[in-house]
Scaffold this motif. Structure first.
Motif, mmCIF file in Angstrom:
data_model
loop_
_atom_site.group_PDB
_atom_site.id
_atom_site.type_symbol
_atom_site.label_atom_id
_atom_site.label_comp_id
_atom_site.label_asym_id
_atom_site.label_seq_id
_atom_site.Cartn_x
_atom_site.Cartn_y
_atom_site.Cartn_z
ATOM 1 N N GLN A 1 58.125 33.360 46.362
ATOM 2 C CA GLN A 1 58.350 34.639 47.030
ATOM 3 C C GLN A 1 59.791 35.062 46.829
ATOM 4 O O GLN A 1 60.713 34.236 46.911
ATOM 5 C CB GLN A 1 58.051 34.551 48.530
ATOM 6 C CG GLN A 1 58.220 35.892 49.259
ATOM 7 C CD GLN A 1 58.018 35.788 50.759
ATOM 8 O OE1 GLN A 1 58.117 34.707 51.333
ATOM 9 N NE2 GLN A 1 57.743 36.908 51.414
ATOM 10 N N ASN A 2 59.990 36.339 46.573
ATOM 11 C CA ASN A 2 61.328 36.897 46.443
ATOM 12 C C ASN A 2 61.840 37.254 47.838
ATOM 13 O O ASN A 2 61.461 38.268 48.414
ATOM 14 C CB ASN A 2 61.300 38.132 45.541
ATOM 15 C CG ASN A 2 62.668 38.787 45.413
ATOM 16 O OD1 ASN A 2 63.684 38.222 45.815
ATOM 17 N ND2 ASN A 2 62.699 39.980 44.839
ATOM 18 N N THR A 3 62.688 36.399 48.383
ATOM 19 C CA THR A 3 63.256 36.632 49.713
ATOM 20 C C THR A 3 64.697 37.113 49.625
ATOM 21 O O THR A 3 65.454 37.024 50.589
ATOM 22 C CB THR A 3 63.199 35.354 50.560
ATOM 23 O OG1 THR A 3 63.892 34.300 49.870
ATOM 24 C CG2 THR A 3 61.762 34.931 50.799
ATOM 25 N N THR B 1 65.012 43.613 43.708
ATOM 26 C CA THR B 1 63.859 43.296 42.874
ATOM 27 C C THR B 1 64.183 42.160 41.909
ATOM 28 O O THR B 1 65.269 42.120 41.325
ATOM 29 C CB THR B 1 63.433 44.543 42.079
ATOM 30 O OG1 THR B 1 63.058 45.574 42.984
ATOM 31 C CG2 THR B 1 62.258 44.235 41.163
ATOM 32 N N VAL C 1 59.075 41.742 40.902
ATOM 33 C CA VAL C 1 58.639 41.409 42.254
ATOM 34 C C VAL C 1 59.632 41.994 43.254
ATOM 35 O O VAL C 1 60.823 41.673 43.221
ATOM 36 C CB VAL C 1 58.553 39.885 42.441
ATOM 37 C CG1 VAL C 1 58.142 39.537 43.863
ATOM 38 C CG2 VAL C 1 57.559 39.289 41.458
ATOM 39 N N PRO C 2 59.193 42.875 44.155
ATOM 40 C CA PRO C 2 60.124 43.435 45.146
ATOM 41 C C PRO C 2 60.550 42.373 46.148
ATOM 42 O O PRO C 2 59.850 41.363 46.339
ATOM 43 C CB PRO C 2 59.301 44.535 45.817
ATOM 44 C CG PRO C 2 57.885 44.090 45.663
ATOM 45 C CD PRO C 2 57.819 43.381 44.334
ATOM 46 N N ASP C 3 61.687 42.584 46.779
ATOM 47 C CA ASP C 3 62.106 41.622 47.801
ATOM 48 C C ASP C 3 61.268 41.821 49.064
ATOM 49 O O ASP C 3 60.695 42.888 49.294
ATOM 50 C CB ASP C 3 63.601 41.741 48.094
ATOM 51 C CG ASP C 3 63.974 43.066 48.718
ATOM 52 O OD1 ASP C 3 63.835 43.193 49.954
ATOM 53 O OD2 ASP C 3 64.389 43.983 47.980
ATOM 54 N N SER C 4 61.213 40.788 49.882
ATOM 55 C CA SER C 4 60.330 40.781 51.046
ATOM 56 C C SER C 4 60.713 41.820 52.088
ATOM 57 O O SER C 4 59.886 42.214 52.913
ATOM 58 C CB SER C 4 60.319 39.386 51.676
ATOM 59 O OG SER C 4 61.633 38.958 51.992
ATOM 60 N N GLU D 1 56.709 43.163 51.716
ATOM 61 C CA GLU D 1 56.413 41.750 51.960
ATOM 62 C C GLU D 1 55.185 41.301 51.190
ATOM 63 O O GLU D 1 55.177 40.236 50.565
ATOM 64 C CB GLU D 1 56.203 41.509 53.459
ATOM 65 C CG GLU D 1 56.436 40.077 53.906
ATOM 66 C CD GLU D 1 55.312 39.119 53.515
ATOM 67 O OE1 GLU D 1 55.584 37.917 53.356
ATOM 68 O OE2 GLU D 1 54.155 39.577 53.377
ATOM 69 N N SER E 1 55.814 40.736 47.477
ATOM 70 C CA SER E 1 56.931 39.864 47.127
ATOM 71 C C SER E 1 56.481 38.455 46.751
ATOM 72 O O SER E 1 57.307 37.628 46.389
ATOM 73 C CB SER E 1 57.921 39.786 48.304
ATOM 74 O OG SER E 1 57.330 39.130 49.431
ATOM 75 N N HIS E 2 55.177 38.192 46.848
ATOM 76 C CA HIS E 2 54.643 36.855 46.576
ATOM 77 C C HIS E 2 54.070 36.754 45.165
ATOM 78 O O HIS E 2 53.683 37.761 44.563
ATOM 79 C CB HIS E 2 53.529 36.508 47.571
ATOM 80 C CG HIS E 2 53.985 36.403 48.993
ATOM 81 N ND1 HIS E 2 54.364 35.223 49.573
ATOM 82 C CD2 HIS E 2 54.127 37.358 49.943
ATOM 83 C CE1 HIS E 2 54.705 35.439 50.836
ATOM 84 N NE2 HIS E 2 54.580 36.733 51.086
#
Length: 460
Positions: free
Chosen positions: A349-351, A355, A402-405, A409, A412-413
């Motif tokens: 996941q992008n936390t 992006t 992948v966008p950040d959470s 949200e 982002s996974h």
């Protein structure tokens, strides 16, 4: 950009480039020009990631040009050039390269219409060294020290019938690359087929969305004929949608009608579901199963079904690695004599705060895992798989974006899965330990907690 050097008097170098839109929203195209002029694979499509291969040592210019639909100009303005050097790594090594292709007319000679086979594994001895063929056009390449070797194609679905067994070759200093091709047919009996279905998933958390990935694969070299794919997900989940709209949605049952799958090809599906915001679901198991019904006689009905239990979790490390054995008896024990393989799933996941344009996962396999039995599995996004340094799997999600959470949200996974088996023999209590490194763009890796399976010999 990512580079690979070339040996002297050889063409084993490569460069991977990623294009993006021009600042004013115009499409861009890429061209590679070098010491031999327009020698290279040609134009790279807009907003894509691609690799120019078979490059000799030397200097190159990569040009990125904006495109407009304004006659009489095809390309205008906004031209960017990058200087590239393919290093000369000297004459002390060489390379072997080739292609696995589907020999449909069985004449042991490649033809333009015979497509290459992707993700085929090759073992080179002594070493061992391993490499895999690329998706298009099914080619492989590996640099090796000078010496004598054998190469063997490793596959449980393809038969290199023109060249059975390990093939000897010699890497000689200052000589060009050694070429070894494999003309393949299917191991499936004539007038039969073998269709396989696989499933993987991301995490399940109360109040959040989750995703399943399904692969339907034709392991024969002919067309599959019509196939019916059915998925039954846990009734506690809410169906949100799928990458391909099902022919029918009835309660917790989804049905797709597949017209046909070409020889050695696959269809991939992704299903989005929502977990209710019920804290009482923590620790419960969500069950999902997929089934395929081929229209032609199928020689291996055992791989026509697949199931996947997922435990609902709360706060957790979003970057982790899970292992499930073929019997599904345990998530911590591998039952020798009962289990045949291990399905690994690496979730990420992008936390961060922006992006992630590219995600790369590396997995250095434990010494007691058999790379000859490696099979890439379903994933949340398309990926390219390769083998580095003999035992390291590399899954590359180019332009995954992948966008950040904080922004999205649910999106982002991501996850990727693969199947592998341990080496024989395992001793009682032996541990199978596996860890993955997850790279978001140029950031340091997120390292997963080790996945540990213990060899169990009891029959209870």
């Amino acid at each position: 950009m990512r580079y690979q050097g070339s040996r002297t008097n050889d063409s084993s170098g490569s460069v991977t480039v990623q294009l993006g839109p021009e600042g004013h929203g115009q499409e861009t195209h890429g061209f590679l020009n070098g010491v031999l002029g327009d020698c290279c694979p040609g134009e790279l499509p807009p907003t894509a990631t691609g690799t120019y291969r078979n490059l000799p040592p030397g200097d190159y210019w990569f040009r990125q040009l904006a495109q407009v639909n304004a006659p009489p100009f095809a390309y205008i303005g906004c031209v960017d050039s990058t200087f590239i050097t393919i290093p000369d790594i000297g004459p002390g090594c060489g390379s072997v390269r080739g292609r696995s292709y589907l020999d449909t007319d069985q004449d042991c000679a490649p033809a333009e219409y015979q497509y290459g086979m992707a993700n085929v594994l090759y073992e080179i001895l002594p070493g061992p060294y391993y490499t895999m063929s690329l998706p298009v056009p099914g080619e492989y390449a590996l640099q090796l020290p000078i010496g004598n070797y054998t190469i063997e194609q490793v596959s449980n679905t393809l038969d290199p019938w023109c060249t059975p067994g390990p093939l000897p070759f010699e890497v000689v200093g200052l000589a060009g690359p050694v070429h070894v091709d494999f003309a393949d047919t299917s191991l499936v009996l004539p007038n039969a087929s073998d269709i396989e279905v696989l499933i993987a998933s991301g995490a399940a958390r109360p109040g959040f969305d989750m995703q399943y990935a399904i692969d339907v694969r034709n392991l024969d070299d002919g067309y599959s004929g019509p196939i019916v794919l059915t998925m039954e997900f846990d009734p506690v989940l809410e169906y949100l949608g799928a990458s391909s709209t099902p022919a029918s949605v009835s309660g917790n049952t989804l049905v797709w009608n597949i017209n046909s799958i070409g020889g050695m090809q696959r269809y991939s599906y992704r299903v989005d579901l929502h977990v209710p915001p019920d804290i009482q679901l923590l620790g419960t198991v969500l069950n999902a199963a997929v089934t395929i019904a081929p229209s032609l006689p199928d020689i291996n009905p055992a791989n026509n079904t697949a199931d996947l239990p997922v435990v609902v979790s709360g706060a957790y490390d979003p970057n982790d690695k899970l292992a499930k054995t073929s019997t599904r008896y345990s998530d911590s024990l591998y039952y020798v004599g009962a289990d045949a393989w291990i399905d690994y799933t690496i979730r990420f996941q992008n936390t961060g705060t922006d992006t992630a344009f590219n995600v790369v996962i590396t997995d250095t396999l434990a010494s007691n895992l058999d790379l000859r039995k490696f099979i890439p599995g379903p994933s949340s996004h398309p990926y390219e798989v390769s083998i580095r340094n003999g035992t390291t799997l590399r899954f590359a999600f180019y332009r995954i974006q992948v966008p950040d959470s904080n922004v999205n949200e649910a999106a982002s996974h991501g996850f990727v899965s693969f199947r592998i088996a341990p080496k024989d023999p395992l001793v009682p209590g032996e541990e199978i330990i596996n860890t993955a490194n997850i790279y978001f763009d140029f950031n340091p890796p997120a390292i997963t907690e080790p996945s540990v399976l213990v060899a169990e010999f009891s029959s209870g």
